[in-house]
Write a protein that holds these residues in place. Structure first.
Motif, PDB file in Angstrom:
ATOM      1  N   PRO A 137       0.818  -1.227   0.000  1.00  0.00           N
ATOM      2  CA  PRO A 137       0.000   0.000   0.000  1.00  0.00           C
ATOM      3  C   PRO A 137       0.845   1.267   0.000  1.00  0.00           C
ATOM      4  N   PHE A 138       1.950   1.269   0.740  1.00  0.00           N
ATOM      5  CA  PHE A 138       2.813   2.456   0.780  1.00  0.00           C
ATOM      6  C   PHE A 138       3.528   2.647  -0.553  1.00  0.00           C
ATOM      7  N   GLN A 139       3.815   1.549  -1.235  1.00  0.00           N
ATOM      8  CA  GLN A 139       4.426   1.649  -2.564  1.00  0.00           C
ATOM      9  C   GLN A 139       3.501   2.388  -3.520  1.00  0.00           C
ATOM     10  N   GLN A 140       2.196   2.152  -3.397  1.00  0.00           N
ATOM     11  CA  GLN A 140       1.241   2.806  -4.278  1.00  0.00           C
ATOM     12  C   GLN A 140       1.136   4.304  -3.998  1.00  0.00           C
ATOM     13  N   LEU A 141       1.466   4.700  -2.778  1.00  0.00           N
ATOM     14  CA  LEU A 141       1.321   6.101  -2.408  1.00  0.00           C
ATOM     15  C   LEU A 141       2.560   6.937  -2.692  1.00  0.00           C
ATOM     16  N   VAL A 142       3.722   6.323  -2.805  1.00  0.00           N
ATOM     17  CA  VAL A 142       4.962   7.082  -2.979  1.00  0.00           C
ATOM     18  C   VAL A 142       5.732   6.613  -4.211  1.00  0.00           C
ATOM     19  N   TYR A 143       6.090   5.354  -4.217  1.00  0.00           N
ATOM     20  CA  TYR A 143       6.981   4.825  -5.252  1.00  0.00           C
ATOM     21  C   TYR A 143       6.351   4.936  -6.640  1.00  0.00           C
ATOM     22  N   ARG A 144       5.073   4.645  -6.716  1.00  0.00           N
ATOM     23  CA  ARG A 144       4.371   4.679  -8.003  1.00  0.00           C
ATOM     24  C   ARG A 144       4.426   6.069  -8.625  1.00  0.00           C
TER      25      ARG A 144
END
Length: 710
Positions: free
Chosen positions: A660-667
């Motif tokens: 979920p955090f990947q979707q908010l920052v990394y993406r």
């Protein structure tokens, strides 16, 4: 590696991007404000606030209020006179039916219109005037003036006047506030808002009889509520928009002839109170402003529709991509488990070429892992490309058997690889980055595919070694989900566009036939792979040949690496665009691989910032429950995909918590990389090689034996 002289990177595009996203959010917000408006009348306030601050003569007086003087003045229509008023229109379905009934019975009325709906139906607004009726303001977005701040009230009234002026050439002075009814029910906040509106020339119109037709109580109830008692006059509140108004139309068709026979006359509010005409000719500026406002609102509606279409297309493409990936992965698994008739094991000599530029942090671990390979005939060639950190000295001091060091002036990674290719003694070549650690069985597993004489190159399975921190976990998931699922799909579809620089095997004759490793793009691995395919050779994926590599450990390093990858991939795609017309393996690349890369690596990422703006719009204007369910559903789908990919790669499921955090920052970072790369390509700037600073963390975590990190 190689240094290119670069002009200053473009910066204005970020300002333009932010401005474009701001305008997109503004357009979506405008559409959100004016679409999906409800309707109705009656109180939205607490009962104890009803009479506070409202003069007694207003509460007990007539429904037409002049509040621009020290003392309020109220007026009422005389006996046997009915001023029919209609709120919440114009509506393309119900307003024409109301007008037809009024015309059939020779009655005139006053329509309090919502400004945004005037912009949606300008012809219908003009018809209201053409048939002798009167127009008034009902605000621009059906806003509650009693609770809105002062600036919002001013904007609502000003925009409504402009909208009517742009559609009809006239400005209105009559105002009916939404959620109002009779004078006796006026709240202090509403009265204060009407006093403020009087300062801009508005005359407020409430009602004597509120039919509450918006509640759809039935035709009989509406007729009864609209009929004055004992022959008295009345301003009657009805609705021609904001919902299903079929009962209103039926009630109107019944009451008009009935009350006419009783001696009632039906007129406009202004004529009913014997006041001058309420509408004045609009100035050229007001008409121009109204026209511009209508165009703006229309553009906002088209923008929202376009975003809906974009989201639909992106969702369909995303689901289709996932379906194709899963199907191809299953086929790849079956192929691996049932490979067909056995072929003789490949054991001929292999030359491993390691280009190295300032790889002191990792080069020792890389070379030791190669020497420790369980492969009978192996030579390792380290090509030092002008390192300034003693990379070559480290390898030479190791004095390992079968390892050669070649020094050259700095000329770039492709030149270093070509130097190693020329010096290699074997016919099977493995190209390895200087920060990569092999497992003991990696070389053996990697070259077994050459038992098939049609295979010209083989991609190994690259894994992130330094995955203990959050950024490393995100890259680990990206490698497993994005890269390796895609490689299985490319393998099945026979259109593999990239053999990673960290681990790839080639036939020597293939490399010589395509002219060696190209140096005219920044993604030399992608460029080389596409050249091999266009030369007619198969390129396959060997998932069991594992190489551990050090991923960027900071966002800045990640940006620089992905910027180069993305820009170089676009260079390679453009360079090999003619593969679209070719037969054989080149045609499969052109008609399968290149469109896939174009859609999922360029087009959709470019649209992603707009999608994120749409998400912000959704938080402002859409039900949160729907957004939460949609986000949770997409996240669940991504989680299942990630779990499936991790299972295929025999990886632990632990890193899934960071998804979920990947979707908010990394993406978002990856999407901005694509934006930067496309802009760089369009303005013609040449990107210099962005080398990552090595820390040696991967070598420390993996070690020579290639154990997976925890």
């Amino acid at each position: 590696m190689a240094r290119h002289i670069a002009r200053r990177d473009p910066r204005a595009h970020w300002v333009l991007l932010v401005l474009a996203l701001f305008l997109l959010l503004a357009a979506l917000s405008l559409n959100g404000l004016v679409s999906g408006l409800g309707g109705g009348s009656g109180q939205r306030h607490d009962a104890d606030a009803a009479a506070t601050g409202v003069p007694r003569q207003v509460n007990t007086g007539g429904p037409v209020l002049r509040l621009d003087r020290d003392e309020p003045v109220s007026r009422a229509v005389p006996d046997r006179t009915i001023a029919l008023t209609f709120d919440d229109g114009p509506d393309p379905e119900w307003t024409p039916q109301v007008l037809d009934v009024l015309r059939r019975h020779g009655a005139r009325a006053t329509f309090f219109v919502v400004g945004s709906r005037v912009n949606e139906n300008p012809e219908l607004t003009r018809r209201i005037l053409a048939e002798g009726h009167e127009l008034g303001s009902h605000t621009y977005t059906h806003a509650d003036l009693g609770t809105a701040p002062a600036w919002r009230r001013d904007v609502e009234l000003s925009l409504t006047r402009k909208a009517i002026a742009g559609a009809t050439g006239w400005e209105v002075t009559l105002l009916r506030p939404p959620y109002s009814s009779r004078p006796g029910e006026l709240t202090g906040a509403q009265y204060a808002a009407l006093r403020a509106a009087a300062g801009t020339g508005h005359v407020s119109v409430l009602s004597d009889l509120d039919t509450k037709d918006w509640q759809r109580p039935g035709v009989d109830a509406i007729v009864k509520a609209a009929t004055p008692a004992r022959g008295r006059g009345a301003v009657v509140l009805l609705h021609d928009g904001g919902g299903d108004r079929s009962e209103t139309v039926a009630a109107l068709d019944r009451m008009l002839p009935d009350l006419t026979r009783q001696g009632y006359r039906f007129t406009t509010v202004s004529e009913g109170v014997d006041a001058p005409a309420s509408m004045v000719k609009a100035s050229v500026g007001s008409r121009a402003s109204g026209t511009a406002l209508r165009w703006t609102q229309t553009g906002a509606r088209w923008t929202a529709g376009g975003m809906d279409l974009l989201l639909g297309i992106a969702l369909v493409l995303g689901v289709a991509r996932l379906a194709v990936q899963v199907v191809c992965a299953q086929r790849h698994v079956r192929r691996v488990r049932r490979p067909g008739p056995p072929r003789p094991a490949v054991g001929e000599p292999v030359s491993v070429i390691v280009p190295a530029y300032n790889e002191a942090a990792n080069i020792a671990a890389t070379v030791r892992s190669l020497v420790a390979s369980a492969y009978p005939a192996l030579e390792v060639i380290v090509v030092d490309d002008g390192s300034s950190d003693g990379t070559a000295d480290i390898v030479e001091r190791m004095r390992l058997r079968g390892v050669r060091v070649i020094r050259q002036a700095n000329a770039g990674k492709p030149a270093a690889l070509n130097t190693g290719i020329r010096a290699a003694r074997a016919n099977l070549l493995v190209l390895v980055d200087g920060d990569t650690v092999f497992q003991p069985d990696t070389v053996h597993r990697l070259v077994q595919g050459f038992a098939d004489p049609t295979v010209g190159a083989i991609s190994g399975n690259t894994k992130v070694a330094n995955r203990r921190r959050l950024l490393g976990r995100w890259q680990h998931l990206e490698y497993v989900i994005g890269f390796n699922l895609d490689r299985r799909m490319y393998d099945v579809l026979e259109c593999m566009p990239t053999i990673p620089g960290a681990i790839g095997a080639f036939r020597r004759e293939v490399l010589l036939a395509v002219g060696g490793v190209p140096s005219d793009t920044l993604a030399e691995d992608t460029d080389l792979t596409m050249k091999v395919l266009r030369a007619g050779w198969r390129v396959v994926y060997e998932e069991s040949a594992i190489a551990w590599t050090e991923a960027p450990s900071t966002l800045r390093q990640l940006w620089r690496q992905r910027y180069r990858w993305c820009y170089g991939t676009m260079q390679a795609m453009w360079k090999h665009r003619h593969a679209l017309r070719e037969p054989g393996a080149g045609g499969k690349l052109g008609r399968r691989g290149l469109p896939y890369l174009t859609v999922f690596q360029i087009v959709l990422p470019l649209a992603a910032p707009a999608v994120d703006v749409y998400a912000v719009y959704g938080l402002l204007f859409l039900p949160w429950s729907n957004l939460v369910l949609a986000w949770a559903g997409l996240l669940l789908l991504q989680g299942l995909t990630a779990a499936y990919a991790l299972r295929l790669d025999r990886e632990r499921y632990g890193p899934l918590w960071s998804l979920p955090f990947q979707q908010l920052v990394y993406r978002q970072l990856m999407y901005l990389v694509v934006v930067q790369s496309v802009v760089t390509a369009l303005v013609g700037n040449r990107l210099r090689w962005q080398r990552m600073v090595r820390t040696g963390e991967a070598a420390a975590l993996i070690g020579v034996q290639g154990r997976a990190p925890s």
